[in-house]
Write a protein that holds these residues in place. Sequence first.
Motif, mmCIF file in Angstrom:
data_model
loop_
_atom_site.group_PDB
_atom_site.id
_atom_site.type_symbol
_atom_site.label_atom_id
_atom_site.label_comp_id
_atom_site.label_asym_id
_atom_site.label_seq_id
_atom_site.Cartn_x
_atom_site.Cartn_y
_atom_site.Cartn_z
ATOM 1 N N ALA A 51 0.838 -1.198 0.000
ATOM 2 C CA ALA A 51 0.000 0.000 0.000
ATOM 3 C C ALA A 51 0.872 1.248 0.000
ATOM 4 O O ALA A 51 1.911 1.293 0.667
ATOM 5 C CB ALA A 51 -0.911 0.015 1.215
ATOM 6 N N CYS A 52 0.423 2.250 -0.757
ATOM 7 C CA CYS A 52 1.077 3.560 -0.761
ATOM 8 C C CYS A 52 0.324 4.446 0.213
ATOM 9 O O CYS A 52 -0.895 4.592 0.107
ATOM 10 C CB CYS A 52 1.058 4.179 -2.156
ATOM 11 S SG CYS A 52 1.760 5.845 -2.184
ATOM 12 N N ARG A 53 1.026 5.053 1.139
ATOM 13 C CA ARG A 53 0.352 5.884 2.137
ATOM 14 C C ARG A 53 0.003 7.272 1.591
ATOM 15 O O ARG A 53 -0.740 8.005 2.215
ATOM 16 C CB ARG A 53 1.193 6.004 3.402
ATOM 17 C CG ARG A 53 2.473 6.772 3.238
ATOM 18 C CD ARG A 53 3.173 6.950 4.597
ATOM 19 N NE ARG A 53 4.339 7.754 4.439
ATOM 20 C CZ ARG A 53 5.560 7.284 4.279
ATOM 21 N NH1 ARG A 53 5.768 5.993 4.284
ATOM 22 N NH2 ARG A 53 6.586 8.104 4.129
ATOM 23 N N VAL A 54 0.515 7.638 0.414
ATOM 24 C CA VAL A 54 0.228 8.949 -0.167
ATOM 25 C C VAL A 54 -0.986 8.882 -1.102
ATOM 26 O O VAL A 54 -1.967 9.591 -0.933
ATOM 27 C CB VAL A 54 1.461 9.503 -0.913
ATOM 28 C CG1 VAL A 54 1.149 10.822 -1.585
ATOM 29 C CG2 VAL A 54 2.631 9.653 0.038
ATOM 30 N N CYS A 55 -0.931 7.986 -2.112
ATOM 31 C CA CYS A 55 -2.009 7.929 -3.107
ATOM 32 C C CYS A 55 -2.951 6.747 -2.896
ATOM 33 O O CYS A 55 -3.893 6.571 -3.661
ATOM 34 C CB CYS A 55 -1.434 7.900 -4.518
ATOM 35 S SG CYS A 55 -0.518 6.407 -4.925
ATOM 36 N N ASP A 56 -2.704 5.931 -1.879
ATOM 37 C CA ASP A 56 -3.564 4.815 -1.488
ATOM 38 C C ASP A 56 -3.678 3.721 -2.557
ATOM 39 O O ASP A 56 -4.683 3.028 -2.620
ATOM 40 C CB ASP A 56 -4.946 5.316 -1.078
ATOM 41 C CG ASP A 56 -5.646 4.325 -0.172
ATOM 42 O OD1 ASP A 56 -4.960 3.687 0.647
ATOM 43 O OD2 ASP A 56 -6.878 4.175 -0.289
ATOM 44 N N GLN A 57 -2.667 3.566 -3.405
ATOM 45 C CA GLN A 57 -2.636 2.433 -4.330
ATOM 46 C C GLN A 57 -2.391 1.179 -3.510
ATOM 47 O O GLN A 57 -1.624 1.189 -2.552
ATOM 48 C CB GLN A 57 -1.507 2.597 -5.358
ATOM 49 C CG GLN A 57 -1.813 3.590 -6.432
ATOM 50 C CD GLN A 57 -2.885 3.096 -7.373
ATOM 51 O OE1 GLN A 57 -2.941 1.921 -7.721
ATOM 52 N NE2 GLN A 57 -3.758 4.001 -7.765
ATOM 53 N N ARG A 58 -3.050 0.080 -3.907
ATOM 54 C CA ARG A 58 -2.924 -1.171 -3.159
ATOM 55 C C ARG A 58 -2.703 -2.333 -4.112
ATOM 56 O O ARG A 58 -3.140 -2.311 -5.244
ATOM 57 C CB ARG A 58 -4.171 -1.422 -2.326
ATOM 58 C CG ARG A 58 -4.385 -0.361 -1.281
ATOM 59 C CD ARG A 58 -5.532 -0.694 -0.364
ATOM 60 N NE ARG A 58 -5.653 0.317 0.668
ATOM 61 C CZ ARG A 58 -4.956 0.320 1.782
ATOM 62 N NH1 ARG A 58 -4.093 -0.618 2.044
ATOM 63 N NH2 ARG A 58 -5.114 1.282 2.674
ATOM 64 N N TYR A 59 -2.037 -3.358 -3.576
ATOM 65 C CA TYR A 59 -1.799 -4.593 -4.317
ATOM 66 C C TYR A 59 -1.723 -5.723 -3.306
ATOM 67 O O TYR A 59 -1.215 -5.539 -2.197
ATOM 68 C CB TYR A 59 -0.482 -4.498 -5.108
ATOM 69 C CG TYR A 59 -0.122 -5.743 -5.865
ATOM 70 C CD1 TYR A 59 -0.772 -6.079 -7.041
ATOM 71 C CD2 TYR A 59 0.873 -6.591 -5.403
ATOM 72 C CE1 TYR A 59 -0.447 -7.227 -7.740
ATOM 73 C CE2 TYR A 59 1.210 -7.743 -6.095
ATOM 74 C CZ TYR A 59 0.548 -8.049 -7.261
ATOM 75 O OH TYR A 59 0.871 -9.191 -7.950
ATOM 76 N N GLN A 60 -2.249 -6.878 -3.684
ATOM 77 C CA GLN A 60 -2.237 -8.034 -2.796
ATOM 78 C C GLN A 60 -1.804 -9.253 -3.588
ATOM 79 O O GLN A 60 -2.167 -9.410 -4.749
ATOM 80 C CB GLN A 60 -3.637 -8.245 -2.228
ATOM 81 C CG GLN A 60 -3.723 -9.331 -1.202
ATOM 82 C CD GLN A 60 -5.081 -9.341 -0.535
ATOM 83 O OE1 GLN A 60 -5.737 -8.318 -0.434
ATOM 84 N NE2 GLN A 60 -5.510 -10.505 -0.095
ATOM 85 N N SER A 61 -1.039 -10.133 -2.946
ATOM 86 C CA SER A 61 -0.518 -11.313 -3.635
ATOM 87 C C SER A 61 -0.358 -12.462 -2.645
ATOM 88 O O SER A 61 -0.253 -12.247 -1.439
ATOM 89 C CB SER A 61 0.830 -10.986 -4.264
ATOM 90 O OG SER A 61 1.365 -12.095 -4.927
ATOM 91 N N LYS A 62 -0.319 -13.664 -3.194
ATOM 92 C CA LYS A 62 -0.043 -14.839 -2.370
ATOM 93 C C LYS A 62 1.454 -14.949 -2.144
ATOM 94 O O LYS A 62 2.248 -14.528 -2.980
ATOM 95 C CB LYS A 62 -0.544 -16.106 -3.057
ATOM 96 C CG LYS A 62 -2.045 -16.177 -3.160
ATOM 97 C CD LYS A 62 -2.466 -17.473 -3.796
ATOM 98 C CE LYS A 62 -3.970 -17.551 -3.879
ATOM 99 N NZ LYS A 62 -4.423 -18.801 -4.493
ATOM 100 N N VAL A 63 1.831 -15.528 -1.006
ATOM 101 C CA VAL A 63 3.250 -15.668 -0.673
ATOM 102 C C VAL A 63 3.553 -17.100 -0.263
ATOM 103 O O VAL A 63 2.661 -17.884 0.037
ATOM 104 C CB VAL A 63 3.676 -14.711 0.471
ATOM 105 C CG1 VAL A 63 3.481 -13.280 0.077
ATOM 106 C CG2 VAL A 63 2.937 -15.024 1.747
#
Length: 112
Positions: A51-63
């Motif tokens: 997550a970007c704390r400035v523009c709130d872009q998010r991404y999620q992935s399996k690990v």
Amino acid sequence: MGKRKKSSRKPAASSARKRDPLDTTFTCLFCHHDKSVTVRVDRKEGIAQLACRVCDQRYQSKVNHLTEPVDIYSEWIDAADAAQKEDHGTRRPAASSSRPAPAPPSVDSDDD
């Protein structure tokens, strides 16, 4: 039998070498702020969140057990590139304003 003398050898090179920790904060692809993107890896759940704390872009992935935050950041870059290529591939070029619009096909009533 006598006692052995202690060796004055230096420790192996691998144990003497200090590892630098990998980054966990990165530059955002969208707003370009340094150290605004953080990656949290939850190995128990098997999910990583970026997550970007400035523009709130998010991404999620399996690990898995070998995944590091830099791996998730690299996946995000690859996913953003793929989305951008897909977006450009499906768009049709906009008509230029200097060209006249094509005329609709005419219907001849004389051919009956």
